[in-house]
Design an enzyme around this catalytic site. Structure first.
Site, PDB file in Angstrom:
ATOM      1  N   GLN A  14       0.801  -1.221   0.000  1.00 36.52           N
ATOM      2  CA  GLN A  14       0.000   0.000   0.000  1.00 36.52           C
ATOM      3  C   GLN A  14       0.837   1.275   0.000  1.00 36.52           C
ATOM      4  O   GLN A  14       0.307   2.354  -0.258  1.00 36.52           O
ATOM      5  CB  GLN A  14      -0.965  -0.016   1.186  1.00 36.52           C
ATOM      6  CG  GLN A  14      -1.999  -1.134   1.065  1.00 36.52           C
ATOM      7  CD  GLN A  14      -2.934  -1.213   2.247  1.00 36.52           C
ATOM      8  OE1 GLN A  14      -2.673  -1.918   3.206  1.00 36.52           O
ATOM      9  NE2 GLN A  14      -4.029  -0.492   2.203  1.00 36.52           N
ATOM     10  N   GLU A 151      -5.197 -10.248   9.011  1.00 41.26           N
ATOM     11  CA  GLU A 151      -6.620 -10.472   8.719  1.00 41.26           C
ATOM     12  C   GLU A 151      -6.891 -11.726   7.882  1.00 41.26           C
ATOM     13  O   GLU A 151      -7.399 -11.647   6.748  1.00 41.26           O
ATOM     14  CB  GLU A 151      -7.229  -9.256   8.014  1.00 41.26           C
ATOM     15  CG  GLU A 151      -7.375  -8.056   8.924  1.00 41.26           C
ATOM     16  CD  GLU A 151      -8.182  -6.916   8.310  1.00 41.26           C
ATOM     17  OE1 GLU A 151      -8.475  -6.956   7.109  1.00 41.26           O
ATOM     18  OE2 GLU A 151      -8.529  -5.985   9.043  1.00 41.26           O
TER      19      GLU A 151
HETATM   20  C1  FCB Z   1      -7.813  -3.646   6.604  1.00 40.54           C
HETATM   21  C2  FCB Z   1      -6.476  -3.923   5.945  1.00 40.54           C
HETATM   22  C3  FCB Z   1      -5.680  -2.685   5.641  1.00 40.54           C
HETATM   23  C4  FCB Z   1      -6.541  -1.554   5.149  1.00 40.54           C
HETATM   24  C5  FCB Z   1      -7.691  -1.322   6.101  1.00 40.54           C
HETATM   25  C6  FCB Z   1      -8.586  -0.168   5.725  1.00 40.54           C
HETATM   26  O1  FCB Z   1      -8.693  -4.651   6.229  1.00 40.54           O
HETATM   27  O2  FCB Z   1      -5.701  -4.760   6.766  1.00 40.54           O
HETATM   28  O3  FCB Z   1      -4.678  -3.032   4.714  1.00 40.54           O
HETATM   29  O4  FCB Z   1      -6.970  -1.813   3.875  1.00 40.54           O
HETATM   30  O5  FCB Z   1      -8.472  -2.472   6.219  1.00 40.54           O
END
Ligand code: FCB
Length: 396
Positions: A14, A151
């Site tokens: 990112q 996640e």
């Molecule tokens: C989470 C992600 C992160 C970003 C946020 C907004 O799901 O881990 O990379 O995209 O959301």
């Protein structure tokens, strides 16, 4: 008692730019009508010292960033010593500024060769991941906090998104109305099989990291803060388990669990209700729910039966920085209340340090720092100084 961590989070794809050997880069090239491109991103690959310096100058004491598997192992079995040295310099730069690094090993992206070869469903996946973790461990000996997988519950939902990689999947999606699509996405349950593979990967990585480093090791779970609508408690229980609790249970007995929270959603008899359009919705279309953090923390604490918590992400996509401060301030009140109730919360890492590439979209800005994507000039927003003041005083 170690110091409470007050910091900000990022992920490699990112912010770094030109992550050429990753599957996300390939996805952006193949489907430009669906995804904006990451391109140079924020050029943090070269400008990480400046990023770290801005966070440290503001008063934060922690920085969560990731190391990119696709750079470290751009072709199967070909490990780059230079890239490992690069990430070691990032760790050193963080330490030199008196900050604690929190290092993520896998944040949604895979090397292209790994994805092309079947990704996580290929029987060789965990061994391949372990080889990478062994290489990564060589630069992590003194790092105190390591996140194995970011996640897994959101990643396991991406089997739906993986469809964008095939013409067939895209054709099936094209026949759906936007409402159908939102419903389908909301009703989609993270793929259990994929979730179990990621859990095995986490456990295997933990064994390697525990023997090669002195790090606290955990994974991070997207807290959904689900709420039932009347009469739909059974569906609520089913969805909450499939989406969140089965991932939290993996963290039982771990050194910590990373809790990530943004919003809350209600459950009816058909599953998760998509966010209804509302003027208060954030730039990602999510309901404005700073209280979600409290719900997510309490659920994580209950389900893990008391695993220490690190808030590894919490934030809001907005162009209005005063709103970011208001949201975060309220979220922190919920964190403090949870601590008063006895939850062991070890730190708060805001998402995100910088306005970054939000997985195919540049519009949702989550950053404490704005970035001019032509000059790469960084401009801290008032929210950075505000969070830094809290970090210095320990209280909102
Ligand atoms: C989470 C992600 C992160 C970003 C946020 C907004 O799901 O881990 O990379 O995209 O959301």
């Amino acid at each position: 008692m170690t110091e409470f961590l007050w910091g900000a989070s990022t992920s490699p794809h990112q912010i770094e730019g030109n992550n050429l050997n990753s599957d996300w880069w390939e996805r952006e090239q193949r489907f430009p009508e669906m995804f904006e491109r990451s391109g140079d991103a924020l050029d943090s690959y070269h400008r990480y010292r400046e990023d770290i310096g801005l966070l440290a100058d503001a008063g934060l004491n922690a920085y969560r960033f990731g190391i990119e598997w696709a750079r470290i192992e751009p072709e199967e079995g070909q490990f780059s010593k230079a890239e490992l040295a690069h990430y070691r310099r990032m760790i050193d730069a963080t330490l030199e500024r008196g900050m604690t690094p929190v290092v993520t090993l896998h944040h949604f992206t895979n090397p292209r060769w790994f994805a092309d070869d079947g990704g996580w469903r290929d029987p060789r996946a965990i061994d391949r991941f372990c080889r990478y973790v062994e290489a990564a461990a060589t630069i992590l000996a003194d790092v105190e906090w390591v996140v194995t997988v970011n996640e897994p519950n959101v990643y396991a939902l991406m089997s739906l998104m993986d469809n964008t990689m095939s013409e067939e999947g895209r054709a099936a999606m094209a026949d759906l109305s936007v409402d159908d699509l939102l419903r389908a996405q909301a009703a989609a349950i993270p793929d259990t099989e994929l979730g179990d593979i990621l859990a095995d990967a986490h456990r295997a990585a933990k064994v390697i990291l525990k023997s090669a480093t002195s790090a606290r090791v955990g994974w991070t779970v997207a807290g959904q803060a689900f709420e039932p609508t009347p009469g739909n408690e059974d569906e609520f229980a089913r969805v909450k388990d499939a989406w969140e609790d089965r991932y939290l249970r993996v963290s039982k007995g771990d050194d910590f669990v990373g809790v990530q929270s943004y919003t809350s959603q209600k459950i009816d008899s058909r599953g998760v209700i998509p966010h209804a359009p509302h003027p208060d919705n954030t730039l990602t279309g999510w309901a404005y729910r700073p209280d979600a953090l409290g719900i997510a923390l309490r659920n994580a604490w209950n389900v893990t039966e008391g695993t220490p918590i690190l808030i590894t992400e919490n934030g809001i996509a907005t162009n209005d920085d005063a709103r970011r401060i208001a949201y975060t301030s309220e979220a922190l009140e919920h964190m403090f209340a949870a601590q008063v109730d006895g939850l062991d919360v070890r730190g708060y890492l805001h998402w995100s340090a910088l306005d970054n590439f939000e997985w195919g979209h540049w519009a949702p800005t989550f950053g404490l720092i704005a970035v001019d994507r032509t000059t790469f000039e960084r401009t801290p927003k008032p929210s950075l100084a505000w969070l830094g003041d809290i970090a210095r005083s320990g209280r909102a």
